[in-house]
Write a protein that holds these residues in place. Sequence first.
Motif, short mmCIF file in Angstrom:
data_model
loop_
_atom_site.label_atom_id
_atom_site.label_comp_id
_atom_site.label_asym_id
_atom_site.label_seq_id
_atom_site.Cartn_x
_atom_site.Cartn_y
_atom_site.Cartn_z
N ILE A 114 -13.00 44.38 6.66
CA ILE A 114 -13.22 42.96 6.36
C ILE A 114 -12.51 42.10 7.40
CG2 ILE A 114 -12.68 41.14 4.69
CD1 ILE A 114 -13.13 43.21 2.49
N VAL A 115 -11.29 42.48 7.75
CA VAL A 115 -10.54 41.73 8.76
C VAL A 115 -11.26 41.82 10.10
CG1 VAL A 115 -8.34 41.59 10.00
CG2 VAL A 115 -8.36 42.09 7.56
N PHE A 116 -11.75 43.00 10.47
CA PHE A 116 -12.46 43.16 11.73
C PHE A 116 -13.71 42.29 11.77
CE2 PHE A 116 -15.59 45.32 14.41
CZ PHE A 116 -14.90 45.31 15.62
N ARG A 117 -14.49 42.28 10.68
CA ARG A 117 -15.70 41.44 10.65
C ARG A 117 -15.35 39.98 10.75
NH1 ARG A 117 -17.10 45.42 6.92
NH2 ARG A 117 -16.44 44.14 5.19
N TRP A 118 -14.24 39.56 10.12
CA TRP A 118 -13.82 38.16 10.20
C TRP A 118 -13.41 37.82 11.63
CZ3 TRP A 118 -9.02 35.93 11.30
CH2 TRP A 118 -8.95 34.56 11.11
N LEU A 119 -12.69 38.74 12.27
CA LEU A 119 -12.24 38.49 13.63
C LEU A 119 -13.41 38.44 14.62
CD1 LEU A 119 -9.02 40.65 13.87
CD2 LEU A 119 -9.16 38.17 14.01
N MET A 120 -14.49 39.14 14.35
CA MET A 120 -15.60 39.22 15.28
C MET A 120 -16.64 38.11 15.08
SD MET A 120 -15.03 41.55 17.42
CE MET A 120 -13.29 41.18 17.36
N ARG A 121 -16.41 37.22 14.11
CA ARG A 121 -17.33 36.10 13.95
C ARG A 121 -17.22 35.18 15.16
NH1 ARG A 121 -16.07 32.78 8.82
NH2 ARG A 121 -14.42 32.32 10.28
N ARG A 122 -18.29 34.55 15.54
CA ARG A 122 -18.30 33.67 16.70
C ARG A 122 -17.31 32.53 16.53
NH1 ARG A 122 -23.92 31.48 18.40
NH2 ARG A 122 -24.09 33.64 18.94
N ARG A 123 -17.27 31.93 15.36
CA ARG A 123 -16.37 30.80 15.13
C ARG A 123 -14.90 31.22 15.27
NH1 ARG A 123 -16.06 26.98 9.75
NH2 ARG A 123 -14.29 25.77 10.45
N THR A 124 -14.56 32.37 14.73
CA THR A 124 -13.18 32.85 14.82
C THR A 124 -12.81 33.12 16.27
OG1 THR A 124 -13.40 33.87 12.64
CG2 THR A 124 -11.56 34.60 14.00
N LEU A 125 -13.72 33.71 17.03
CA LEU A 125 -13.44 33.99 18.44
C LEU A 125 -13.26 32.70 19.23
CD1 LEU A 125 -15.91 36.95 19.03
CD2 LEU A 125 -13.43 37.06 18.84
N ILE A 126 -14.06 31.70 18.94
CA ILE A 126 -13.91 30.41 19.62
C ILE A 126 -12.58 29.77 19.26
CG2 ILE A 126 -14.81 28.04 19.73
CD1 ILE A 126 -17.63 29.29 19.47
N GLU A 127 -12.22 29.80 17.98
CA GLU A 127 -10.94 29.23 17.57
C GLU A 127 -9.77 29.95 18.22
OE1 GLU A 127 -11.29 29.53 13.34
OE2 GLU A 127 -12.40 27.66 13.17
N LEU A 128 -9.84 31.27 18.31
CA LEU A 128 -8.79 32.03 18.97
C LEU A 128 -8.71 31.70 20.47
CD1 LEU A 128 -9.14 35.53 17.26
CD2 LEU A 128 -7.26 33.91 17.00
N ALA A 129 -9.86 31.50 21.11
CA ALA A 129 -9.87 31.14 22.52
C ALA A 129 -9.24 29.77 22.74
CB ALA A 129 -11.30 31.16 23.06
N VAL A 130 -9.58 28.81 21.90
CA VAL A 130 -8.99 27.47 22.01
C VAL A 130 -7.49 27.53 21.77
CG1 VAL A 130 -8.91 25.18 20.94
CG2 VAL A 130 -11.11 26.23 21.46
N ALA A 131 -7.07 28.27 20.75
CA ALA A 131 -5.64 28.40 20.47
C ALA A 131 -4.92 29.06 21.65
CB ALA A 131 -5.42 29.20 19.19
N GLY A 132 -5.51 30.05 22.25
CA GLY A 132 -4.93 30.71 23.42
C GLY A 132 -4.81 29.77 24.60
N ALA A 133 -5.86 28.95 24.83
CA ALA A 133 -5.82 27.98 25.92
C ALA A 133 -4.73 26.94 25.69
CB ALA A 133 -7.18 27.30 26.07
N LEU A 134 -4.58 26.46 24.47
CA LEU A 134 -3.53 25.49 24.16
C LEU A 134 -2.14 26.10 24.33
CD1 LEU A 134 -5.06 23.68 21.06
CD2 LEU A 134 -4.77 22.76 23.36
N LEU A 135 -1.98 27.32 23.88
CA LEU A 135 -0.70 27.99 24.03
C LEU A 135 -0.38 28.20 25.51
CD1 LEU A 135 1.74 29.38 22.72
CD2 LEU A 135 0.40 31.49 22.70
N GLY A 136 -1.36 28.61 26.28
CA GLY A 136 -1.16 28.79 27.72
C GLY A 136 -0.78 27.48 28.40
#
Length: 176
Positions: A114-136
């Motif tokens: 369930i966690v893997f499917r949640w992590l692989m959703r397009r929206r979750t991946l986009i949110e993680l990318a934005v969070a990574g860019a902000l952190l960087g």
Amino acid sequence: MDHYQTLGLNRSANREEIKEAFRKSALKFHPDKHSHSSDDARNEASLRFKRASEAYQVLIDERKRADYDLRLRSAGFPRWSGKGPQSSSSSSSSSSSGYYRPPRAPASEFDPGIVFRWLMRRRTLIELAVAGALLGAYIVMEDSLEKVWKRNNAGKSFEETIESIKGGKSHKDSSK
């Protein structure tokens, strides 16, 4: 409501089989075909036509179908398999009926799928990318500010720097 059972399909049906099953169902239950029938028959045919249309819309779209199949499996839908619809009166023994029923984990057990499917959703991946860019960006800014501070205040202690800032402010105030 089981969309596969509505169209009389097995779970492994391909697009052509889905289209053909819907076409047969639509021809059989279309409201125009039952316009001269009794009210009960007309309402029943209309309801079955709507169900068939809904089932077709879900099963013909690959994403909707995958989501629907996942919900069926995770909900422990009875008689889940690739062999098609069966009546609930058939044998409940999975070995004799040929049905595969995935083992269900107790509600208290962690399911990494369930966690893997949640992590692989397009929206979750986009949110993680934005969070990574902000952190960087934050790390780069913090590092840059530290380097500028050290360059402008080389050899001074923090207290000396604060005193020079206060002295600078009092000097500006007296010059006005």
